[in-house]
Design a protein around this motif. Structure first.
Motif, mmCIF file in Angstrom:
data_model
loop_
_atom_site.group_PDB
_atom_site.id
_atom_site.type_symbol
_atom_site.label_atom_id
_atom_site.label_comp_id
_atom_site.label_asym_id
_atom_site.label_seq_id
_atom_site.Cartn_x
_atom_site.Cartn_y
_atom_site.Cartn_z
ATOM 1 N N PHE A 134 -45.211 2.419 13.069
ATOM 2 C CA PHE A 134 -44.093 2.497 12.074
ATOM 3 C C PHE A 134 -44.018 3.912 11.686
ATOM 4 C CE2 PHE A 134 -46.237 -1.889 11.459
ATOM 5 C CZ PHE A 134 -44.962 -2.517 11.283
ATOM 6 N N ALA A 135 -42.421 4.226 11.921
ATOM 7 C CA ALA A 135 -42.279 5.696 11.596
ATOM 8 C C ALA A 135 -41.600 5.653 10.234
ATOM 9 C CB ALA A 135 -41.450 5.998 12.600
ATOM 10 N N THR A 136 -41.654 6.685 9.463
ATOM 11 C CA THR A 136 -41.181 6.987 8.195
ATOM 12 C C THR A 136 -39.710 7.417 8.115
ATOM 13 O OG1 THR A 136 -43.334 6.938 7.215
ATOM 14 C CG2 THR A 136 -41.443 7.733 5.825
ATOM 15 N N ALA A 137 -38.644 6.651 7.891
ATOM 16 C CA ALA A 137 -37.287 7.296 7.896
ATOM 17 C C ALA A 137 -37.086 8.353 6.734
ATOM 18 C CB ALA A 137 -36.209 6.204 7.827
ATOM 19 N N GLU A 138 -35.934 8.934 6.719
ATOM 20 C CA GLU A 138 -35.515 9.768 5.840
ATOM 21 C C GLU A 138 -35.603 9.270 4.363
ATOM 22 O OE1 GLU A 138 -31.581 11.299 6.715
ATOM 23 O OE2 GLU A 138 -32.236 12.361 8.414
ATOM 24 N N ASP A 139 -35.294 8.073 4.164
ATOM 25 C CA ASP A 139 -35.164 7.576 2.988
ATOM 26 C C ASP A 139 -36.377 6.828 2.521
ATOM 27 O OD1 ASP A 139 -34.896 5.432 4.310
ATOM 28 O OD2 ASP A 139 -33.017 4.630 3.723
ATOM 29 N N GLY A 140 -37.397 6.840 3.441
ATOM 30 C CA GLY A 140 -38.751 6.155 3.028
ATOM 31 C C GLY A 140 -38.880 4.727 3.762
ATOM 32 N N THR A 163 -39.661 2.145 6.552
ATOM 33 C CA THR A 163 -40.490 1.992 7.807
ATOM 34 C C THR A 163 -40.052 1.280 8.868
ATOM 35 O OG1 THR A 163 -41.863 0.056 7.095
ATOM 36 C CG2 THR A 163 -42.772 2.221 6.468
ATOM 37 N N VAL A 164 -39.785 2.176 10.199
ATOM 38 C CA VAL A 164 -39.161 1.762 11.165
ATOM 39 C C VAL A 164 -40.066 1.340 12.217
ATOM 40 C CG1 VAL A 164 -37.405 2.412 12.999
ATOM 41 C CG2 VAL A 164 -37.445 3.226 10.520
ATOM 42 N N PRO A 165 -40.182 -0.238 12.490
ATOM 43 C CA PRO A 165 -40.964 -0.317 13.561
ATOM 44 C C PRO A 165 -40.721 -0.149 15.124
ATOM 45 C CG PRO A 165 -40.203 -2.339 12.240
ATOM 46 C CD PRO A 165 -39.308 -1.212 11.984
ATOM 47 N N ILE A 166 -41.918 0.215 15.704
ATOM 48 C CA ILE A 166 -41.793 0.711 16.926
ATOM 49 C C ILE A 166 -42.854 -0.103 17.859
ATOM 50 C CG2 ILE A 166 -41.810 2.738 18.485
ATOM 51 C CD1 ILE A 166 -41.710 4.344 16.095
ATOM 52 N N SER A 167 -42.195 -0.968 18.957
ATOM 53 C CA SER A 167 -43.315 -1.434 19.728
ATOM 54 C C SER A 167 -43.428 -0.708 20.956
ATOM 55 C CB SER A 167 -42.458 -2.613 20.314
ATOM 56 O OG SER A 167 -42.149 -3.599 19.337
ATOM 57 N N GLY A 220 -47.035 7.224 34.246
ATOM 58 C CA GLY A 220 -47.511 7.980 32.991
ATOM 59 C C GLY A 220 -46.482 7.811 31.894
ATOM 60 N N PHE A 221 -45.402 6.942 32.159
ATOM 61 C CA PHE A 221 -44.622 7.025 30.916
ATOM 62 C C PHE A 221 -45.250 6.128 29.707
ATOM 63 C CE2 PHE A 221 -41.350 8.708 33.447
ATOM 64 C CZ PHE A 221 -40.178 9.198 32.340
ATOM 65 N N VAL A 222 -44.793 6.384 28.386
ATOM 66 C CA VAL A 222 -44.824 5.623 27.172
ATOM 67 C C VAL A 222 -43.553 4.947 27.279
ATOM 68 C CG1 VAL A 222 -45.315 5.248 24.918
ATOM 69 C CG2 VAL A 222 -46.795 6.947 26.045
ATOM 70 N N TYR A 223 -43.386 3.668 27.195
ATOM 71 C CA TYR A 223 -42.241 2.891 26.951
ATOM 72 C C TYR A 223 -42.144 2.377 25.401
ATOM 73 C CZ TYR A 223 -38.067 0.220 27.744
ATOM 74 O OH TYR A 223 -36.914 -0.449 27.415
ATOM 75 N N ALA A 224 -40.979 2.611 24.551
ATOM 76 C CA ALA A 224 -41.238 2.302 23.346
ATOM 77 C C ALA A 224 -39.722 1.846 22.998
ATOM 78 C CB ALA A 224 -41.317 3.769 22.481
ATOM 79 N N ILE A 225 -39.896 0.881 21.956
ATOM 80 C CA ILE A 225 -38.470 0.087 21.379
ATOM 81 C C ILE A 225 -38.524 0.624 20.026
ATOM 82 C CG2 ILE A 225 -37.208 -2.082 21.000
ATOM 83 C CD1 ILE A 225 -38.879 -3.077 23.281
ATOM 84 N N ALA A 226 -37.521 1.149 19.521
ATOM 85 C CA ALA A 226 -37.254 1.662 18.241
ATOM 86 C C ALA A 226 -36.324 0.301 17.406
ATOM 87 C CB ALA A 226 -36.717 2.864 17.952
ATOM 88 N N ARG A 277 -39.413 11.398 16.606
ATOM 89 C CA ARG A 277 -40.334 12.459 16.038
ATOM 90 C C ARG A 277 -41.667 12.063 15.550
ATOM 91 N NH1 ARG A 277 -35.601 15.017 12.355
ATOM 92 N NH2 ARG A 277 -34.869 16.477 14.038
ATOM 93 N N HIS A 278 -41.707 10.696 15.492
ATOM 94 C CA HIS A 278 -42.939 9.976 15.060
ATOM 95 C C HIS A 278 -43.966 9.998 16.450
ATOM 96 C CE1 HIS A 278 -45.817 7.592 12.466
ATOM 97 N NE2 HIS A 278 -45.624 6.677 13.549
ATOM 98 N N LEU A 279 -43.193 9.596 17.506
ATOM 99 C CA LEU A 279 -44.079 9.641 18.625
ATOM 100 C C LEU A 279 -44.584 10.878 18.988
ATOM 101 C CD1 LEU A 279 -41.696 6.855 20.541
ATOM 102 C CD2 LEU A 279 -43.909 6.452 19.781
#
Length: 698
Positions: A433-439, A441-445, A487-493, A526-528
């Motif tokens: 979970f990333a923290t957005a500008e307004d607080g 939480t944005v899930p990331i798989s 060697g990649f990380v695969y992520a979904i925001a 940025r969280h990653l």
């Protein structure tokens, strides 16, 4: 080796003033005046525009030439993970079970059936044979009649989503003379199998009219059953699980209206369920003498269930079955004779819930992984207790189960095969979970190899969409393994604009709040990097269509965060498109983005983020944009104009590359192996630009 020079589109500035703001478009000439004709026949594209797109394609080929061998290897890897002679799970309907399968080496599906109690297969439709000799062919629908004698099937043969409907006699295997042009491809049969309903597109490519075709008559004489006169509303057809009613579903992006068609009555006229009210969305199922309706009325933003008497379904007669639960998004419901099945989602993970009509008792089907995908297909039958659902995660190939809603017994009936081998234990999936500008939480798989060292040096592909309430599932996709094994990380925001965290997650990423989608994606990147999953020098952003707009926006707003931008059919010329009422999707899109023609605030807001309008004199990441010439959703000239302006204004970085498929539309190539070529090209560019390994890690 000297880098080839990119094409330079001629600047032909056209100036206009809107709401007191002067807009200058140097590349508007790339929009063909005869674009409607080009959708039907791509050969009609004006010569100067064709020459420019072909020059862009030649440049793309030259830039991508150093990774051509890698692309070929990626295609071979991806194809090696596909069971080429695969088949769907047969779905029973009366005396037959229907299914789709592929032959070894086949690009397109075969529609088949066999007797329900066993027996020989009959191939009803061979799409490989139908596609032979065509630059583009995509089978859309294949609907058998209730008496199992006929098959109404539709196909798109240009990529422009102009579907022709044809009729096949299943005893002879031959099509009759019926050809219905310019439709959505949807078909709903009448109960007596003597007629069917379909939707025609208007001159602006909008689905607006429902017709009834009576067998053995000229389609030119088909009776119009319903006409929608509002340009911003689209019409679609479906049917209830009971088979008793066809559903005429009329909607824009925030409001819907449903009309019932009695399929047992050849003279039936549409019967309204509930009149449209701005912001009210609902969907309808039928059981006996009542309707079961999912609705967001009365503040139920994540939807609730109500019942209504079939004879009088007006809103004043609605009775609550399932209350609204904030944060629990009701996605889909199906009424069987004895059970009500619903799919819902909470905190970005789905679950199935079964309710017995007789007792009202409910039970839940869910899974333990931190991020996973769950879906169900109701099949053809109404009087059944067995439903099929499919589970997968980013590490677990799809597993299809037959589930008895009465006994609660679960039987695994198909597990997706990966012929080249796949060991889930070698991989890790998790939810961050990333923290957005307004607080928020944005899930990331997340998916990566278990042995990957997370020290900030790994390349990462971050995928995002964030529009129309569409959620991106954390499911299994074999193509991603070609990146992860290097060697990649695969992520979904799971950014705002989708519904991963409920309907509010969608409304917080549209219109006045659209820029939340962009800042959420940037926060995820940025969280990653902060957690050591990657670094800005090795971060790849990927999105398509409305997600392609996301790509353009983040390239403008945070070019130093990303090394590569992969933008498929990117919706980047947002302001000019929303100012053009003649385009197919413009009026229906105003509820999503705003109407800049009549609303100055919407105009200024869209202008502030529209990727084409906000291209800056700055250093940009490497960008690969992909377009389709006959795309009616994101017209080919949007990415062409964007790339031209980027090259004219950027102060370094790149390369900026445009590849236009001259024989396809929004979805790219239709053949399953042809599509691999396109995915491999994107991935090869990402691998090359990030300096990742050409070969899979041991």
């Amino acid at each position: 080796m000297t880098q080839p020079l990119p094409p330079r589109a001629q600047a032909r500035p056209v100036t206009r003033t809107v709401h007191g703001v002067e807009l200058v478009d140097e590349y508007g000439w790339l929009r063909a005046e005869n674009w409607r004709d080009v959708l039907r026949d791509p050969g009609l594209l004006p010569a100067d525009i064709r020459a420019h797109l072909e020059a862009e394609n030649a440049y793309a080929d030259a830039i991508l030439a150093p990774c051509e061998e890698l692309r070929r290897r990626l295609v071979a890897e991806m194809r090696g993970r596909i069971k080429e002679d695969d088949s769907s799970v047969p779905s029973p309907d009366g005396p037959y079970s229907y299914y789709v399968r592929y032959r070894e080496g086949g690009q397109h599906p075969l529609v088949c059936r066999r007797p329900r109690d066993g027996g020989d297969e009959t191939v009803l439709l061979d799409a490989d044979a139908l596609a032979e000799g065509k630059a583009f062919f995509e089978l859309a629908e294949a609907e058998h009649s209730p008496d199992h004698r006929l098959l109404a099937w539709s196909a798109d043969e240009t990529g422009g989503e102009l579907h022709r409907i044809r009729l096949r006699n299943l005893a002879t295997g031959e099509d009759d003379a019926t050809v219905i042009e310019q439709t959505t491809g949807e078909v709903v049969w009448a109960a007596d199998s003597r007629s069917f309903y379909y939707v025609r597109l208007d001159e602006n490519h909008r689905p607006s009219r429902v017709f009834r075709h009576v067998l053995s008559t000229d389609p030119a004489t088909d009776e119009e059953i319903y006409r929608e006169n509002e340009a911003g509303w689209f019409v679609h057809l479906s049917r209830t699980q009971s088979g008793a009613f066809g559903l005429i579903i009329v909607s824009d992006h925030e409001t819907s209206e449903v009309h019932l068609l009695d399929l047992a009555d050849p003279a039936a006229r549409p019967r309204l369920v509930a009149a449209r009210e701005t912001g009210h969305r609902y969907s309808v199922e039928h059981r006996g003498d009542e309707l079961i309706i999912a609705t967001n009325a009365d503040g139920a933003e994540d939807f609730k269930l109500v019942s209504a008497p079939l004879a009088a379904p007006d809103r004043e007669n609605w009775r609550e079955l399932l209350p609204h639960r904030p944060g629990v998004m009701l996605l889909k419901h199906t009424a069987f004779r004895d059970f009500l099945l619903r799919l819902e989602r909470e905190n970005a993970n789905p679950r199935l819930v079964v309710r017995a009509f007789a007792t009202g008792e409910e039970h839940t089907i869910a899974f333990d992984e931190p991020a996973y995908s769950l879906r169900y297909e109701p099949g053809y039958e109404y009087d059944t207790s067995v439903v099929r659902f499919t589970y997968s995660s980013m590490t677990t190939p799809a597993e299809t189960y037959a589930y008895d809603m009465a006994s609660r017994e679960r039987q695994l009936i198909k597990r997706r095969e990966v012929p080249s081998g796949h060991d889930p234990a070698r991989y890790v999936t998790r939810r961050l979970f990333a923290t957005a500008e307004d607080g928020e939480t944005v899930p990331i798989s997340i998916l990566h190899r278990r042995d990957l060292v997370l020290d900030g040096t790994a390349p990462c592909l971050l995928y995002g969409y964030g529009a129309y309430g569409i959620s991106i599932p954390a499911d299994f996709e074999t193509n991603r393994l070609s990146l992860v094994d290097r060697g990649f990380v695969y992520a979904i925001a799971h950014i705002r604009g989708g519904t991963e965290k409920g309907w509010r997650w969608y409304t917080d990423g549209k219109r006045e709040k659209k820029t939340n989608s962009f800042s959420d994606f940037i926060a995820a990147g940025r969280h990653l990097a902060a957690l050591g999953y990657t670094s800005p020098q090795r971060l790849v952003a990927h999105g398509g269509s409305a997600g392609g707009m996301l790509m353009g926006a983040v390239a403008n707003a945070a070019p130093d965060l990303f090394r590569v931008i992969l933008a498929e059919v990117p919706f980047v010329d947002v302001l000019n498109t929303m100012l053009d009422e003649s385009l197919p999707l413009t009026p229906p899109e105003w509820p999503e983005w705003g109407d800049p023609i009549r609303d100055e605030a919407a105009f200024r807001r869209i202008l502030s983020y529209s990727p084409y309008d906000q291209v800056k004199a700055q250093v940009y990441p490497a960008i690969l944009a992909v377009a389709g010439l006959s795309d009616p959703r994101v017209t080919y000239w949007e990415p062409a104009k964007w790339v031209a302006r980027l090259r004219a204004r950027m102060k370094g970085g790149g390369p900026v590359v445009l590849s236009t498929n001259m024989d396809a539309g929004h979805g790219g190539s239709a053949g399953r192996f042809e599509r691999l070529e396109e995915v491999a090209r994107l991935y090869a560019f990402a691998i090359q630009q990030t300096g990742a390994s050409d070969e899979p890690l041991p």
